[in-house]
Design a protein around this motif. Sequence first.
Motif, PDB file in Angstrom:
ATOM      1  N   THR A   1      23.364  51.057 -12.540  1.00  0.00           N
ATOM      2  CA  THR A   1      22.589  51.111 -13.722  1.00  0.00           C
ATOM      3  C   THR A   1      21.703  52.328 -13.790  1.00  0.00           C
ATOM      4  O   THR A   1      20.740  52.826 -12.119  1.00  0.00           O
ATOM      5  CB  THR A   1      21.816  50.492 -14.127  1.00  0.00           C
ATOM      6  OG1 THR A   1      21.781  50.979 -15.077  1.00  0.00           O
ATOM      7  CG2 THR A   1      20.850  49.918 -12.678  1.00  0.00           C
TER       8      THR A   1
ATOM      9  N   VAL B   1      26.293  45.401 -17.945  1.00  0.00           N
ATOM     10  CA  VAL B   1      26.542  44.094 -17.990  1.00  0.00           C
ATOM     11  C   VAL B   1      26.452  43.240 -18.977  1.00  0.00           C
ATOM     12  O   VAL B   1      27.372  42.000 -19.109  1.00  0.00           O
ATOM     13  CB  VAL B   1      24.486  44.126 -16.570  1.00  0.00           C
ATOM     14  CG1 VAL B   1      24.263  43.692 -18.654  1.00  0.00           C
ATOM     15  CG2 VAL B   1      24.976  42.317 -16.295  1.00  0.00           C
ATOM     16  N   THR B   2      26.041  43.858 -19.844  1.00  0.00           N
ATOM     17  CA  THR B   2      26.393  42.896 -21.565  1.00  0.00           C
ATOM     18  C   THR B   2      27.348  42.507 -21.557  1.00  0.00           C
ATOM     19  O   THR B   2      28.689  41.238 -21.248  1.00  0.00           O
ATOM     20  CB  THR B   2      26.071  43.120 -22.353  1.00  0.00           C
ATOM     21  OG1 THR B   2      24.062  43.879 -22.630  1.00  0.00           O
ATOM     22  CG2 THR B   2      26.671  42.640 -23.753  1.00  0.00           C
TER      23      THR B   2
ATOM     24  N   GLY C   1      19.953  45.600 -26.108  1.00  0.00           N
ATOM     25  CA  GLY C   1      20.160  46.642 -25.676  1.00  0.00           C
ATOM     26  C   GLY C   1      19.343  47.646 -26.084  1.00  0.00           C
ATOM     27  O   GLY C   1      18.391  48.950 -25.242  1.00  0.00           O
TER      28      GLY C   1
ATOM     29  N   ASP D   1      17.325  37.933 -30.604  1.00  0.00           N
ATOM     30  CA  ASP D   1      17.481  38.670 -30.543  1.00  0.00           C
ATOM     31  C   ASP D   1      17.026  39.195 -29.066  1.00  0.00           C
ATOM     32  O   ASP D   1      15.594  38.899 -28.909  1.00  0.00           O
ATOM     33  CB  ASP D   1      16.302  39.779 -30.822  1.00  0.00           C
ATOM     34  CG  ASP D   1      15.046  41.457 -30.613  1.00  0.00           C
ATOM     35  OD1 ASP D   1      16.071  41.773 -29.021  1.00  0.00           O
ATOM     36  OD2 ASP D   1      14.555  41.914 -31.173  1.00  0.00           O
ATOM     37  N   THR D   2      17.846  39.783 -28.315  1.00  0.00           N
ATOM     38  CA  THR D   2      18.133  38.689 -26.713  1.00  0.00           C
ATOM     39  C   THR D   2      17.567  40.053 -26.070  1.00  0.00           C
ATOM     40  O   THR D   2      18.024  41.228 -25.994  1.00  0.00           O
ATOM     41  CB  THR D   2      19.019  38.834 -25.789  1.00  0.00           C
ATOM     42  OG1 THR D   2      20.214  39.983 -26.514  1.00  0.00           O
ATOM     43  CG2 THR D   2      20.482  37.303 -26.843  1.00  0.00           C
ATOM     44  N   TRP D   3      16.223  39.889 -24.925  1.00  0.00           N
ATOM     45  CA  TRP D   3      15.798  41.105 -24.090  1.00  0.00           C
ATOM     46  C   TRP D   3      16.500  40.406 -22.615  1.00  0.00           C
ATOM     47  O   TRP D   3      16.071  39.860 -22.232  1.00  0.00           O
ATOM     48  CB  TRP D   3      14.639  41.528 -24.345  1.00  0.00           C
ATOM     49  CG  TRP D   3      13.281  41.715 -23.107  1.00  0.00           C
ATOM     50  CD1 TRP D   3      14.266  43.075 -23.097  1.00  0.00           C
ATOM     51  CD2 TRP D   3      13.565  41.714 -22.206  1.00  0.00           C
ATOM     52  NE1 TRP D   3      13.080  44.136 -21.638  1.00  0.00           N
ATOM     53  CE2 TRP D   3      13.304  42.575 -21.902  1.00  0.00           C
ATOM     54  CE3 TRP D   3      13.213  40.714 -21.179  1.00  0.00           C
ATOM     55  CZ2 TRP D   3      12.574  43.495 -20.064  1.00  0.00           C
ATOM     56  CZ3 TRP D   3      12.822  40.739 -19.749  1.00  0.00           C
ATOM     57  CH2 TRP D   3      12.542  42.066 -18.957  1.00  0.00           C
ATOM     58  N   TRP D   4      17.049  41.651 -22.258  1.00  0.00           N
ATOM     59  CA  TRP D   4      17.211  41.767 -20.603  1.00  0.00           C
ATOM     60  C   TRP D   4      17.515  43.143 -20.091  1.00  0.00           C
ATOM     61  O   TRP D   4      17.799  43.819 -20.876  1.00  0.00           O
ATOM     62  CB  TRP D   4      18.251  40.494 -20.533  1.00  0.00           C
ATOM     63  CG  TRP D   4      19.483  40.523 -21.495  1.00  0.00           C
ATOM     64  CD1 TRP D   4      20.000  40.545 -22.685  1.00  0.00           C
ATOM     65  CD2 TRP D   4      20.821  40.726 -20.815  1.00  0.00           C
ATOM     66  NE1 TRP D   4      21.332  41.163 -22.305  1.00  0.00           N
ATOM     67  CE2 TRP D   4      21.792  40.525 -21.343  1.00  0.00           C
ATOM     68  CE3 TRP D   4      21.466  40.511 -18.979  1.00  0.00           C
ATOM     69  CZ2 TRP D   4      23.116  41.089 -21.681  1.00  0.00           C
ATOM     70  CZ3 TRP D   4      22.296  40.679 -18.500  1.00  0.00           C
ATOM     71  CH2 TRP D   4      23.655  40.631 -20.481  1.00  0.00           C
ATOM     72  N   GLN D   5      18.575  42.939 -19.370  1.00  0.00           N
ATOM     73  CA  GLN D   5      18.708  43.500 -18.331  1.00  0.00           C
ATOM     74  C   GLN D   5      19.655  44.357 -17.452  1.00  0.00           C
ATOM     75  O   GLN D   5      19.871  42.661 -16.880  1.00  0.00           O
ATOM     76  CB  GLN D   5      17.314  44.256 -17.243  1.00  0.00           C
ATOM     77  CG  GLN D   5      16.521  44.385 -17.887  1.00  0.00           C
ATOM     78  CD  GLN D   5      15.114  44.874 -17.356  1.00  0.00           C
ATOM     79  OE1 GLN D   5      14.566  44.160 -16.447  1.00  0.00           O
ATOM     80  NE2 GLN D   5      14.379  45.609 -17.709  1.00  0.00           N
TER      81      GLN D   5
ATOM     82  N   SER E   1       9.709  44.697 -14.650  1.00  0.00           N
ATOM     83  CA  SER E   1      10.574  45.257 -15.704  1.00  0.00           C
ATOM     84  C   SER E   1      11.043  46.509 -16.283  1.00  0.00           C
ATOM     85  O   SER E   1      12.777  46.576 -16.248  1.00  0.00           O
ATOM     86  CB  SER E   1      10.808  44.299 -17.057  1.00  0.00           C
ATOM     87  OG  SER E   1       9.312  45.127 -17.256  1.00  0.00           O
TER      88      SER E   1
HETATM   89  C1  6R9 Z   1      21.304  43.913 -21.077  1.00  0.00           C
HETATM   90  C2  6R9 Z   1      20.816  45.164 -21.464  1.00  0.00           C
HETATM   91  C3  6R9 Z   1      18.099  47.221 -20.228  1.00  0.00           C
HETATM   92  C4  6R9 Z   1      16.647  47.938 -21.098  1.00  0.00           C
HETATM   93  C5  6R9 Z   1      15.844  46.921 -20.759  1.00  0.00           C
HETATM   94  C6  6R9 Z   1      14.906  46.784 -22.300  1.00  0.00           C
HETATM   95  C7  6R9 Z   1      16.276  47.782 -22.699  1.00  0.00           C
HETATM   96  C8  6R9 Z   1      17.659  45.708 -23.410  1.00  0.00           C
HETATM   97  C9  6R9 Z   1      16.426  44.570 -25.521  1.00  0.00           C
HETATM   98  C10 6R9 Z   1      15.848  45.317 -24.632  1.00  0.00           C
HETATM   99  C11 6R9 Z   1      14.526  45.989 -26.434  1.00  0.00           C
HETATM  100  C12 6R9 Z   1      16.184  44.100 -26.719  1.00  0.00           C
HETATM  101  N1  6R9 Z   1      16.428  46.056 -23.935  1.00  0.00           N
HETATM  102  N2  6R9 Z   1      17.369  45.058 -24.617  1.00  0.00           N
HETATM  103  N3  6R9 Z   1      14.736  46.653 -25.826  1.00  0.00           N
HETATM  104  N4  6R9 Z   1      14.974  44.765 -26.836  1.00  0.00           N
HETATM  105  N5  6R9 Z   1      16.749  42.856 -27.275  1.00  0.00           N
HETATM  106  O1  6R9 Z   1      20.955  46.268 -22.311  1.00  0.00           O
HETATM  107  O2  6R9 Z   1      20.827  45.887 -20.364  1.00  0.00           O
HETATM  108  O3  6R9 Z   1      21.790  48.624 -19.886  1.00  0.00           O
HETATM  109  O4  6R9 Z   1      20.221  47.202 -17.926  1.00  0.00           O
HETATM  110  O5  6R9 Z   1      19.129  48.221 -20.202  1.00  0.00           O
HETATM  111  O6  6R9 Z   1      17.458  48.411 -22.517  1.00  0.00           O
HETATM  112  O7  6R9 Z   1      14.142  48.921 -22.699  1.00  0.00           O
HETATM  113  O8  6R9 Z   1      14.665  47.453 -20.204  1.00  0.00           O
HETATM  114  P1  6R9 Z   1      20.297  47.443 -19.694  1.00  0.00           P
END
Ligand code: 6R9
Length: 649
Positions: free
Chosen positions: A262, A308-309, A385, A409-413, A498
Amino acid sequence: MTDKTYPPTDAMAATAHADKVTYDAMYAHSIADPDGFWRDEGQRLDWITPYTRVKNTSFAAGNIDIRWFEDGTLNVAANCIDRHLATRGDQTAIIWEPDDPNQGAEHITYRQLHADVSCFANVLKAMGVGRGDRVVIYLPMIPQAAYAMLACARIGAIHSVVFAGFSADALAARVNGSAAKVVITADEAPRGGKNTPLKINADKAFDKITTDTAMLVVRRTGGAVAMKDGRDHWLHEMEGQVGNDCPPEPMNAEDPLFILYTSGSTGQPKGVVHCTGGYLVYAAMTHQYTFDYHDGDVFWCTADVGWVTGHSYIVYGPLANGATTVMFEGVPTWPDAGRFWQVCAKHKVNQFYTAPTAIRALMGKGEGFVAGHDLSALKVLGTVGEPINPEAWHWYNDVVGLGRVPIVDTWWQTETGGHLLTPLPGATTTKPGSATLPFFGITPVVLEPETGREIATTEAEGVLCITDSWPGQMRTIWGDHDRFEQTYFTQYPGMFFSGDGCRRDADGYYWITGRVDDVINVSGHRMGTAEVESALVAHRAVNEAAVVGYPHDIKGQGIYAYVSLMAGEAPTEALRKELSEFVRGEIGPIAKPDLIQFAPGLPKTRSGKIMRRILRKIAENDFGALGDTSTLAEPEVVDDLIANRMNRV
Ligand code: 6R9
């Protein structure tokens, strides 16, 4: 921003895995007693040797050490397949929807999946792949992509999926980076009615692959490809030579399951490492609770397995839960902008999970493409995303969900393995644009960016860190544990950083404001500005390049490149095109700059640092407020940049 909030319906609260009371109680338990909480949750998997230890994690400087369930052994493929055979062998595990709607969908049962994955695993073994060996997967969205991942898991090999949209160079770098024994690819990748010559890309990559690596080729379209003797093997030919019996390899909970590269804030993508036990517990649990998944539901995540999703919510989470998961080869807008809704109706999809960029693109085509499709099976809608803007949220809610389907609305990485901030459909009142509240076991804090001091008041704005570990957390960067510590634990010692900024409102809800480092988010894909810059300066005509993001209606952020040319090079339209294509060739189509501005010079401090703050402002067409420019070595270059700016919205 709208103030309206959306509470769960009584019906949803009554039937969901968690209502508000349950969420509050479980969350409190998960924080007060992580060991006890996760000891119980770990039981959702089948273990070969049961674990006696649960959490053993340290975020201390010089000793970043993360272990979960460390004395347990298990096999991920057995958990995603074998253990379901007795009760759901004839249930569909994967519905594969091909690019062309006229080619019928495939329904793959758990029993077939077991046979296909076992056979695939035996092919890998026959090619000399064993425990701990790396396998790169460079495939379109076909069932064999899932088989390949699960086959690796079955024999204890570590997979590294490379998005099929990445270029030959990007592929070569990832193969070399992990010294992979095998690259799995296909003849061609059909998408949106066009075929990408994937095998030819892989062949080009092999010119730059320096490791001893073989190629395994899946026949997808039957298009003609050249096979290199001794190096390249057809999957279907190899399958004819091996059987379907392949006992799952017992793996330690902390053995690596996969590497996924990534973007970070430097030029080199990072190989994020996830391990066997904790990752699967977390992927399965988040899949169940966030989407309120119930037995018999049909779940569709539209991501590609290259991200990753796709790992957590097409393959591992759903299959660990015995779900029916949809795998879609196509694109949202072909043959027309109704394709998503047609597939939802056709397969009676219950949970649908996509990215804001896709919603915005479809919103632009009009409501007509949604109307006429029976979406009555939908129970939960998800996004991931990037931040979702309220307009897109409301369109998703009103037009797709008809106001009756909760949105998560799922925030993750990539780094986190699964959701960290998310509503639960039966528990959480949502607010459009907010990822709301932490998942079980997650301890978010908001820090002052400069001092690193925690802002303890409920209302806060700053950078988002997590103070303690959770099972789905990445364990290291492949081959570079120091960089792991440097990237995530050094700026704010003792916590996981993060890279995102966020605001916490008076109700304790989190609103992600975007990356605070040099990572941009283009159509939900992470892109390091430094990667695009390295690609640009690799071109003979380019002297220097600086890349920033700027607001883009559909993509969220677009790529804006400032380029200064070598002496004697003319800034022509043809060169602009050539540079765009060059970046596409170096990294892939997603990295292609949207705007390229030729600049005689870039604004630098006297010490020679490019002042990106100024470049961002100009790219945003907001040059009235450039801030302090007094430290610039040559203030006049700024006037030229403004006069010739490309984004005049
Ligand atoms: C799962 C994925 C991570 C970055 C993360 C952030 C952004 C992801 C979000 C979001 C706002 C959400 N991000 N989900 N921002 N609301 N629901 O996307 O992983 O490709 O590693 O990206 O995406 O900035 O730090 P990845």
